[in-house]
Write a protein that holds these residues in place. Sequence first.
Motif, PDB file in Angstrom:
ATOM      1  N   ALA A  77       0.858  -1.204   0.000  1.00 36.88           N
ATOM      2  CA  ALA A  77       0.000   0.000   0.000  1.00 36.88           C
ATOM      3  C   ALA A  77       0.883   1.239   0.000  1.00 36.88           C
ATOM      4  CB  ALA A  77      -0.895  -0.001   1.233  1.00 36.88           C
ATOM      5  N   ASN A  78       0.644   2.120  -0.933  1.00 34.66           N
ATOM      6  CA  ASN A  78       1.320   3.428  -0.969  1.00 34.66           C
ATOM      7  C   ASN A  78       0.380   4.439  -0.320  1.00 34.66           C
ATOM      8  OD1 ASN A  78       3.521   2.425  -2.518  1.00 34.66           O
ATOM      9  ND2 ASN A  78       2.194   2.452  -4.318  1.00 34.66           N
ATOM     10  N   VAL A  79       0.756   4.891   0.876  1.00 37.44           N
ATOM     11  CA  VAL A  79      -0.148   5.715   1.685  1.00 37.44           C
ATOM     12  C   VAL A  79       0.449   7.119   1.758  1.00 37.44           C
ATOM     13  CG1 VAL A  79      -1.201   5.899   3.967  1.00 37.44           C
ATOM     14  CG2 VAL A  79      -0.772   3.641   2.984  1.00 37.44           C
ATOM     15  N   PHE A  80      -0.104   8.045   1.012  1.00 38.99           N
ATOM     16  CA  PHE A  80       0.487   9.387   0.890  1.00 38.99           C
ATOM     17  C   PHE A  80      -0.431  10.427   1.504  1.00 38.99           C
ATOM     18  CE2 PHE A  80       4.444   9.384  -1.678  1.00 38.99           C
ATOM     19  CZ  PHE A  80       4.611   8.008  -1.728  1.00 38.99           C
ATOM     20  N   LEU A 135       8.289  -5.346  -9.982  1.00 42.73           N
ATOM     21  CA  LEU A 135       8.585  -6.546  -9.168  1.00 42.73           C
ATOM     22  C   LEU A 135       7.387  -7.486  -9.082  1.00 42.73           C
ATOM     23  CD1 LEU A 135      10.488  -4.718  -6.274  1.00 42.73           C
ATOM     24  CD2 LEU A 135      11.501  -6.386  -7.827  1.00 42.73           C
ATOM     25  N   SER A 136       6.290  -7.164  -9.793  1.00 45.72           N
ATOM     26  CA  SER A 136       5.068  -7.992  -9.847  1.00 45.72           C
ATOM     27  C   SER A 136       4.282  -8.006  -8.542  1.00 45.72           C
ATOM     28  CB  SER A 136       5.386  -9.431 -10.259  1.00 45.72           C
ATOM     29  OG  SER A 136       6.089  -9.459 -11.464  1.00 45.72           O
ATOM     30  N   ALA A 137       4.470  -6.997  -7.681  1.00 45.60           N
ATOM     31  CA  ALA A 137       3.650  -6.904  -6.465  1.00 45.60           C
ATOM     32  C   ALA A 137       2.251  -6.413  -6.834  1.00 45.60           C
ATOM     33  CB  ALA A 137       4.296  -5.925  -5.488  1.00 45.60           C
ATOM     34  N   ASP A 138       1.281  -6.710  -5.936  1.00 40.98           N
ATOM     35  CA  ASP A 138      -0.048  -6.094  -6.071  1.00 40.98           C
ATOM     36  C   ASP A 138       0.007  -4.760  -5.333  1.00 40.98           C
ATOM     37  OD1 ASP A 138      -1.225  -8.244  -7.480  1.00 40.98           O
ATOM     38  OD2 ASP A 138      -1.314  -9.364  -5.590  1.00 40.98           O
ATOM     39  N   VAL A 139      -0.547  -3.722  -5.957  1.00 40.70           N
ATOM     40  CA  VAL A 139      -0.355  -2.359  -5.439  1.00 40.70           C
ATOM     41  C   VAL A 139      -1.700  -1.693  -5.180  1.00 40.70           C
ATOM     42  CG1 VAL A 139       0.622  -0.088  -5.991  1.00 40.70           C
ATOM     43  CG2 VAL A 139       1.783  -2.156  -6.778  1.00 40.70           C
ATOM     44  N   GLU A 158     -10.753  10.313  10.582  1.00 39.59           N
ATOM     45  CA  GLU A 158     -10.164   9.021  10.940  1.00 39.59           C
ATOM     46  C   GLU A 158      -8.695   9.199  11.316  1.00 39.59           C
ATOM     47  OE1 GLU A 158     -11.269   4.789   9.387  1.00 39.59           O
ATOM     48  OE2 GLU A 158     -10.027   5.772   7.897  1.00 39.59           O
ATOM     49  N   THR A 159      -8.219   8.451  12.350  1.00 46.57           N
ATOM     50  CA  THR A 159      -6.827   8.591  12.778  1.00 46.57           C
ATOM     51  C   THR A 159      -5.901   7.850  11.821  1.00 46.57           C
ATOM     52  OG1 THR A 159      -6.804   6.594  14.111  1.00 46.57           O
ATOM     53  CG2 THR A 159      -7.505   8.630  15.221  1.00 46.57           C
ATOM     54  N   LEU A 160      -4.584   8.159  11.955  1.00 47.11           N
ATOM     55  CA  LEU A 160      -3.567   7.492  11.133  1.00 47.11           C
ATOM     56  C   LEU A 160      -3.597   5.984  11.364  1.00 47.11           C
ATOM     57  CD1 LEU A 160      -0.958   7.423   9.429  1.00 47.11           C
ATOM     58  CD2 LEU A 160       0.307   8.033  11.482  1.00 47.11           C
ATOM     59  N   LEU A 161      -3.641   5.592  12.660  1.00 44.74           N
ATOM     60  CA  LEU A 161      -3.584   4.165  12.979  1.00 44.74           C
ATOM     61  C   LEU A 161      -4.832   3.443  12.479  1.00 44.74           C
ATOM     62  CD1 LEU A 161      -1.674   2.198  14.251  1.00 44.74           C
ATOM     63  CD2 LEU A 161      -2.733   2.629  16.466  1.00 44.74           C
ATOM     64  N   ASP A 162      -5.997   4.040  12.671  1.00 47.28           N
ATOM     65  CA  ASP A 162      -7.235   3.412  12.173  1.00 47.28           C
ATOM     66  C   ASP A 162      -7.193   3.277  10.655  1.00 47.28           C
ATOM     67  OD1 ASP A 162      -8.461   2.922  14.562  1.00 47.28           O
ATOM     68  OD2 ASP A 162      -9.566   4.820  14.612  1.00 47.28           O
ATOM     69  N   THR A 163      -6.709   4.321  10.006  1.00 46.32           N
ATOM     70  CA  THR A 163      -6.637   4.288   8.536  1.00 46.32           C
ATOM     71  C   THR A 163      -5.768   3.125   8.092  1.00 46.32           C
ATOM     72  OG1 THR A 163      -6.844   6.685   8.434  1.00 46.32           O
ATOM     73  CG2 THR A 163      -5.914   5.612   6.503  1.00 46.32           C
ATOM     74  N   VAL A 164      -4.567   3.029   8.682  1.00 44.62           N
ATOM     75  CA  VAL A 164      -3.631   2.002   8.218  1.00 44.62           C
ATOM     76  C   VAL A 164      -4.096   0.612   8.649  1.00 44.62           C
ATOM     77  CG1 VAL A 164      -1.244   1.217   8.294  1.00 44.62           C
ATOM     78  CG2 VAL A 164      -1.746   3.632   8.076  1.00 44.62           C
ATOM     79  N   ASN A 165      -4.684   0.479   9.850  1.00 37.82           N
ATOM     80  CA  ASN A 165      -5.181  -0.836  10.275  1.00 37.82           C
ATOM     81  C   ASN A 165      -6.291  -1.334   9.348  1.00 37.82           C
ATOM     82  OD1 ASN A 165      -3.600  -1.800  12.355  1.00 37.82           O
ATOM     83  ND2 ASN A 165      -4.586  -0.483  13.865  1.00 37.82           N
ATOM     84  N   ASN A 166      -7.093  -0.407   8.848  1.00 32.30           N
ATOM     85  CA  ASN A 166      -8.133  -0.807   7.891  1.00 32.30           C
ATOM     86  C   ASN A 166      -7.520  -1.303   6.592  1.00 32.30           C
ATOM     87  OD1 ASN A 166     -11.187  -0.304   8.577  1.00 32.30           O
ATOM     88  ND2 ASN A 166      -9.986   1.194   9.718  1.00 32.30           N
ATOM     89  N   ILE A 167      -6.439  -0.635   6.182  1.00 28.15           N
ATOM     90  CA  ILE A 167      -5.753  -1.090   4.958  1.00 28.15           C
ATOM     91  C   ILE A 167      -5.123  -2.460   5.216  1.00 28.15           C
ATOM     92  CG2 ILE A 167      -3.867  -0.573   3.356  1.00 28.15           C
ATOM     93  CD1 ILE A 167      -4.420   2.424   3.913  1.00 28.15           C
ATOM     94  N   LEU A 168      -4.521  -2.629   6.396  1.00 29.53           N
ATOM     95  CA  LEU A 168      -3.848  -3.905   6.708  1.00 29.53           C
ATOM     96  C   LEU A 168      -4.839  -5.053   6.847  1.00 29.53           C
ATOM     97  CD1 LEU A 168      -1.064  -2.840   9.232  1.00 29.53           C
ATOM     98  CD2 LEU A 168      -0.819  -3.409   6.838  1.00 29.53           C
ATOM     99  N   ALA A 169      -6.072  -4.747   7.302  1.00 29.36           N
ATOM    100  CA  ALA A 169      -7.102  -5.791   7.436  1.00 29.36           C
ATOM    101  C   ALA A 169      -7.382  -6.419   6.076  1.00 29.36           C
ATOM    102  CB  ALA A 169      -8.368  -5.204   8.036  1.00 29.36           C
ATOM    103  N   MET A 170      -7.013  -5.715   5.029  1.00 27.69           N
ATOM    104  CA  MET A 170      -7.190  -6.256   3.674  1.00 27.69           C
ATOM    105  C   MET A 170      -5.933  -7.027   3.257  1.00 27.69           C
ATOM    106  SD  MET A 170      -9.033  -2.921   2.025  1.00 27.69           S
ATOM    107  CE  MET A 170      -9.733  -1.730   3.181  1.00 27.69           C
ATOM    108  N   LYS A 171      -5.115  -7.423   4.256  1.00 26.41           N
ATOM    109  CA  LYS A 171      -3.929  -8.292   4.052  1.00 26.41           C
ATOM    110  C   LYS A 171      -2.845  -7.630   3.192  1.00 26.41           C
ATOM    111  CE  LYS A 171      -5.825 -11.743   6.302  1.00 26.41           C
ATOM    112  NZ  LYS A 171      -5.919 -11.327   7.686  1.00 26.41           N
TER     113      LYS A 171
END
Length: 308
Positions: free
Chosen positions: A50-53, A71-75, A89-102
């Motif tokens: 995830a590119n989080v800008f 490199l053939s990654a999924d982006v 939304e907080t930084l941590l909540d934002t990123v945890n939601n992205i991470l929940a998508m593996k």
Amino acid sequence: MSALSVNHLLGIESLTKQDIELIFSTADNFKTILNRRIKKVPSLRDITIANVFFENSTRTRISFELAEKRLSADVVNFSASSSSVKKGETLLDTVNNILAMKVDMVVMRHPHVGAPNFLAQHIDANVINAGDGTHEHPTQALLDAYSIREKAHEFNGLNVLILGDIQHSRVALSNIYCLTKLGANVKLCGPPTLIPKNIESLGVEVSYNLQESLEWCDFANVLRIQLERQKDSYFPGLREYANHFGVTMQRLNNLSKPITIMHPGPMNRGVEIESKVADSEHSVILNQVENGVAIRMAVLYLLASNPS
Ligand code: CP
């Protein structure tokens, strides 16, 4: 050595010289691949990045995305301006939601110093700092040093000038850490108001005289005046700044030897650098951009072998 000593890239400060050299030798291999007709390799297949800008970017963002795709990654791309951050939304909540998508790796740019470090302490993914406030921009320093290495081959005894708004520049601090670890001599030049006090403790010299500094150096890395980060008036005006600290063809022509001009971008043409200089044979500015993709491929590839 075939592995990095870290599992996040938060700054150059935490890298060893061996880490930097490993990134360079890995980038050499990827640069060869990038010059082939078929530029894609399967190295990061099944890895999701995830590119989080949270701040604007042209070069870093495109370069990371291209490196990941090569490199053939999924982006997945996340931009704060079009996200639920706008709804509080907080930084941590934002990123945890992205991470929940593996998601396996997060590349983050953020206006606040230390935001990537905070993230790395709280999430279960490799974190790469794509620039945090006035702190560090490690992949920029790596691609800058890699571009110097391409021309000079050897850092010991090499004189590198970093010129301009050192006070507000994350590129300056990362470059200082990177170049001093590699053995180069580093000098900073700019108006006294834009050079932090006691910066010599990082192993650099300071000068306020542009022509003498240009004469001293082999490479000059010219930095942008970061007006968006300046809360006070640090110099009388842009014309005054250009007169005293702008790199012009006239200044280069007065030197006893040719030097190489670098700039991390984005440039303020006519302020810190004259257009003729930016577009001249002295400049390796577009080589820096080209090398950014190989360097970022190397960083992503090496970190993927060091899961968080
Ligand atoms: N050099 C650099 O970080 O440029 P961007 O802000 O466009 O990413």
